[in-house]
Design an enzyme around this catalytic site. Structure first.
Site, PDB file in Angstrom:
ATOM      1  N   LYS A 120       1.158  -1.177   0.062  1.00 55.55           N
ATOM      2  CA  LYS A 120      -0.061  -0.055  -0.459  1.00 55.55           C
ATOM      3  C   LYS A 120       1.016   1.799   0.210  1.00 55.55           C
ATOM      4  CE  LYS A 120      -4.840   0.513   0.184  1.00 55.55           C
ATOM      5  NZ  LYS A 120      -5.477  -0.371  -0.473  1.00 55.55           N
TER       6      LYS A 120
HETATM    7  P1  NAD Z   1     -13.238   7.439  -1.941  1.00 53.44           P
HETATM    8  O1  NAD Z   1     -11.701   9.228  -1.821  1.00 53.44           O
HETATM    9  O2  NAD Z   1     -13.558   7.856  -3.765  1.00 53.44           O
HETATM   10  O3  NAD Z   1     -14.497   8.324  -0.889  1.00 53.44           O
HETATM   11  C1  NAD Z   1     -14.112   8.113   0.807  1.00 53.44           C
HETATM   12  C2  NAD Z   1     -15.199   8.597   0.373  1.00 53.44           C
HETATM   13  O4  NAD Z   1     -14.887   9.313   2.704  1.00 53.44           O
HETATM   14  C3  NAD Z   1     -15.108  10.091   0.303  1.00 53.44           C
HETATM   15  O5  NAD Z   1     -16.684   9.777   0.473  1.00 53.44           O
HETATM   16  C4  NAD Z   1     -15.415  10.983   1.474  1.00 53.44           C
HETATM   17  O6  NAD Z   1     -16.325  12.231   1.898  1.00 53.44           O
HETATM   18  C5  NAD Z   1     -15.754  10.265   2.571  1.00 53.44           C
HETATM   19  N1  NAD Z   1     -15.327  10.626   3.676  1.00 53.44           N
HETATM   20  C6  NAD Z   1     -13.782  10.578   4.322  1.00 53.44           C
HETATM   21  N2  NAD Z   1     -13.666  11.339   6.311  1.00 53.44           N
HETATM   22  C7  NAD Z   1     -14.534  10.933   6.191  1.00 53.44           C
HETATM   23  C8  NAD Z   1     -15.040  10.796   7.880  1.00 53.44           C
HETATM   24  N3  NAD Z   1     -14.092  11.194   8.350  1.00 53.44           N
HETATM   25  N4  NAD Z   1     -16.146  10.725   7.521  1.00 53.44           N
HETATM   26  C9  NAD Z   1     -17.441  10.023   6.481  1.00 53.44           C
HETATM   27  N5  NAD Z   1     -16.978   9.993   5.383  1.00 53.44           N
HETATM   28  C10 NAD Z   1     -15.419  10.794   5.434  1.00 53.44           C
HETATM   29  O7  NAD Z   1     -12.366   6.445  -1.558  1.00 53.44           O
HETATM   30  P2  NAD Z   1     -12.624   5.184  -2.308  1.00 53.44           P
HETATM   31  O8  NAD Z   1     -11.845   4.280  -2.812  1.00 53.44           O
HETATM   32  O9  NAD Z   1     -14.098   4.729  -2.294  1.00 53.44           O
HETATM   33  O10 NAD Z   1     -12.220   4.419  -0.453  1.00 53.44           O
HETATM   34  C11 NAD Z   1     -13.535   4.334   0.674  1.00 53.44           C
HETATM   35  C12 NAD Z   1     -12.495   2.722   1.311  1.00 53.44           C
HETATM   36  O11 NAD Z   1     -12.526   1.879   0.874  1.00 53.44           O
HETATM   37  C13 NAD Z   1     -11.381   3.089   1.900  1.00 53.44           C
HETATM   38  O12 NAD Z   1     -10.853   2.563   3.036  1.00 53.44           O
HETATM   39  C14 NAD Z   1     -10.125   2.698   1.104  1.00 53.44           C
HETATM   40  O13 NAD Z   1      -9.495   1.586   1.803  1.00 53.44           O
HETATM   41  C15 NAD Z   1     -11.340   1.051   0.503  1.00 53.44           C
HETATM   42  N6  NAD Z   1     -10.648   0.017  -0.827  1.00 53.44           N
HETATM   43  C16 NAD Z   1     -10.909   1.535  -1.780  1.00 53.44           C
HETATM   44  C17 NAD Z   1     -10.621   0.090  -2.794  1.00 53.44           C
HETATM   45  C18 NAD Z   1     -11.220   0.526  -4.779  1.00 53.44           C
HETATM   46  O14 NAD Z   1     -11.146   0.206  -5.767  1.00 53.44           O
HETATM   47  N7  NAD Z   1     -11.057   2.489  -4.421  1.00 53.44           N
HETATM   48  C19 NAD Z   1     -10.995  -1.324  -2.902  1.00 53.44           C
HETATM   49  C20 NAD Z   1     -10.745  -1.762  -1.384  1.00 53.44           C
HETATM   50  C21 NAD Z   1     -10.925  -1.061  -0.208  1.00 53.44           C
END
Ligand code: NAD
Length: 434
Positions: free
Chosen positions: A119
């Site tokens: 990561k």
């Molecule tokens: P993203 O940046 O697209 O979205 C993140 C979201 O979280 C946004 O809507 C933001 O406003 C919100 N957020 C941030 N801080 C916050 C808080 N304090 N309280 C409430 N909401 C908050 O990110 P993503 O890619 O959707 O990733 C989200 C989660 O999923 C992370 O934990 C990431 O590691 C995990 N994840 C992502 C993927 C992927 O393919 N993108 C894969 C596996 C896991």
């Protein structure tokens, strides 16, 4: 809006994050004790392999130089090349990246794909930078990482606040620093690319799709009808917005959403497509959406519903917030949303949890498909991607369910045991060099 990638308009609500790597170690120790993981292999898996920190300068639009700190942590590559996303966030530090890298190793182990875990990220507040500054930050970070990443060695992907545009800049920077004769065989240096630049159909929705496939399996197991079921989502970015939209296709009702700007609630139901198009003209955030009532964080966590899908950051369900939870199922779209204290409380309340390392593995599964397509110069149609994703994640779900029964344990520990058993077998086959 200062840049097109912006998702965070306000200062994020503080999350308790200092212990996130401690969480991983506690989870690991619990599973390793229960399965009696080989003591020598346990020593290896309890450590990360490489931890790269780079400090690098970037020229800002007004000509001044700013220094940035970026990380890449490679936990383990015995199952295949290191694989894991890149995060742009002010809370990124070595402790968080270590935790996220380690979870990636377990994830690939559970879903049986030939990848290890890594990561990375850059510590920054996204909305401070213009789009051109973000491009230079990304390119300079890629250059600073140099040969610490590579298409057969360590393959980044999108995570919080990074997207296909950022992957395209990484691709272009990486290829531009290779000899011309190598460039066309290196497009699998990143996954989550734009389709035209070698991305896979279905990668954008893959994590949310995987979350929903695992919820479908849970519903089948529990004889639970998703039609008319209520759910709410924390985080409305890539994972949360896709999960919300795909759940809606089952006739389930989205009743609340929280993002970095705040939380909105409508017991009559929110339309995720309409909310998403609103956010696109509202700095990427939900607050201001006229068809929902603004609620505070505590009220959000207390919502009575069937399913909660945390899809934002770590340590959201803790000793403080777990007692508030009023749902049957938590499907962890985010990495690490529940800490070990939160887990114990959820278990005592009888709340089912589909753990992150299973629930959100759809992203890395379709990243693997993208990587394969690039290596073979192929492009698969969406049906093919979806069918293969469904097979991989439901098989993994079945393995975790059977392991939970066999060891009479919770699903997170069972998921760890599935991953650790696979890693243990490979280490036993291969031995330790020299
Ligand atoms: P993203 O940046 O697209 O979205 C993140 C979201 O979280 C946004 O809507 C933001 O406003 C919100 N957020 C941030 N801080 C916050 C808080 N304090 N309280 C409430 N909401 C908050 O990110 P993503 O890619 O959707 O990733 C989200 C989660 O999923 C992370 O934990 C990431 O590691 C995990 N994840 C992502 C993927 C992927 O393919 N993108 C894969 C596996 C896991």
């Amino acid at each position: 809006m200062k840049n097109q990638i912006q998702k965070t308009a306000k200062k994020p609500r503080e999350t308790q994050k200092t212990s996130v790597y401690d969480n991983v170690i506690k989870q690991f120790n619990k599973a390793a004790d229960l399965m009696e993981l080989d003591i020598e292999i346990r020593k290896i898996l309890a450590k990360t392999t490489n931890e790269i920190t780079v400090n690098f300068p970037v020229k800002m639009d007004d000509g001044h130089i700013e220094m940035f700190t970026g990380y890449r942590v490679q936990h383990n590559n015995i199952l295949g090349p290191y694989k894991g996303g890149l995060r742009y966030h002010p809370a990124v530090d070595i402790n968080e990246v270590r935790a996220l890298a380690t979870w990636m190793t377990w994830k690939s182990g559970i879903v049986k794909i030939p990848f290890g875990g890594s990561k990375g990220g850059v510590q920054l507040q996204l909305d401070k930078y213009s789009i051109t500054e973000l491009e230079r930050i990304t390119r300079r970070f890629t250059f600073a990482l140099g040969d610490n990443i590579g298409p057969e060695y360590d393959i980044p992907a999108p995570d919080v606040n990074t997207n296909s545009q950022i992957m395209a800049w990484i691709l272009d920077t990486y290829l531009s620093t290779r000899p011309p004769c190598e460039r066309n065989r290196c497009t699998h240096i990143v996954t989550g690319k734009p389709i035209e630049s070698g991305g896979s159909l279905g990668r954008d929705k893959a994590t949310g799709q995987g979350v929903v496939f695992t919820i479908e399996e849970w519903a089948k197991d529990n004889n639970f009808n998703l039609k008319g079921a209520t759910y709410f989502v924390q985080g409305f970015g890539n994972v949360g917005s896709w999960a919300a939209r795909l759940m809606k296709l089952h006739g389930s009702e989205l009743i609340a959403v929280e993002d970095v700007s705040g939380a909105i609630f409508n017991p009559e139901g929110l339309d995720p497509e309409d909310l998403l198009s609103f956010t696109r003209s509202n700095n990427g955030v939900i607050v201001g959406y006229p068809k929902g009532e603004l609620i505070d964080h505590e009220t959000f966590m207390k919502i009575r519903a069937d399913i909660f899908i945390p899809s934002a950051l770590e340590n959201q369900i803790t000793a403080t917030t777990a007692p508030l939870i009023n749902v049957k199922l938590i499907a962890e779209g985010a990495n690490g949303p529940t800490d070990p204290d939160g887990d114990m409380i959820l278990q005592s309340k009888g709340v089912d949890v589909i753990p992150d390392i299973l629930c959100n593995a759809g992203g890395v599964i379709v990243s693997y498909f993208e990587w394969l397509q690039n290596k073979r110069s192929e492009s698969w149609d969406l049906d093919e991607v979806d069918i293969k994703l469904h097979k991989k994640i439901t098989e993994a779900y079945g393995r975790v369910r059977e392991t939970a029964k066999e060891y009479n344990t919770d699903w997170r520990t069972a998921a760890y045991i599935v991953a650790l058993s696979r890693l243990e077998r490979v280490y036993k086959d291969r031995g330790i060099f020299p």
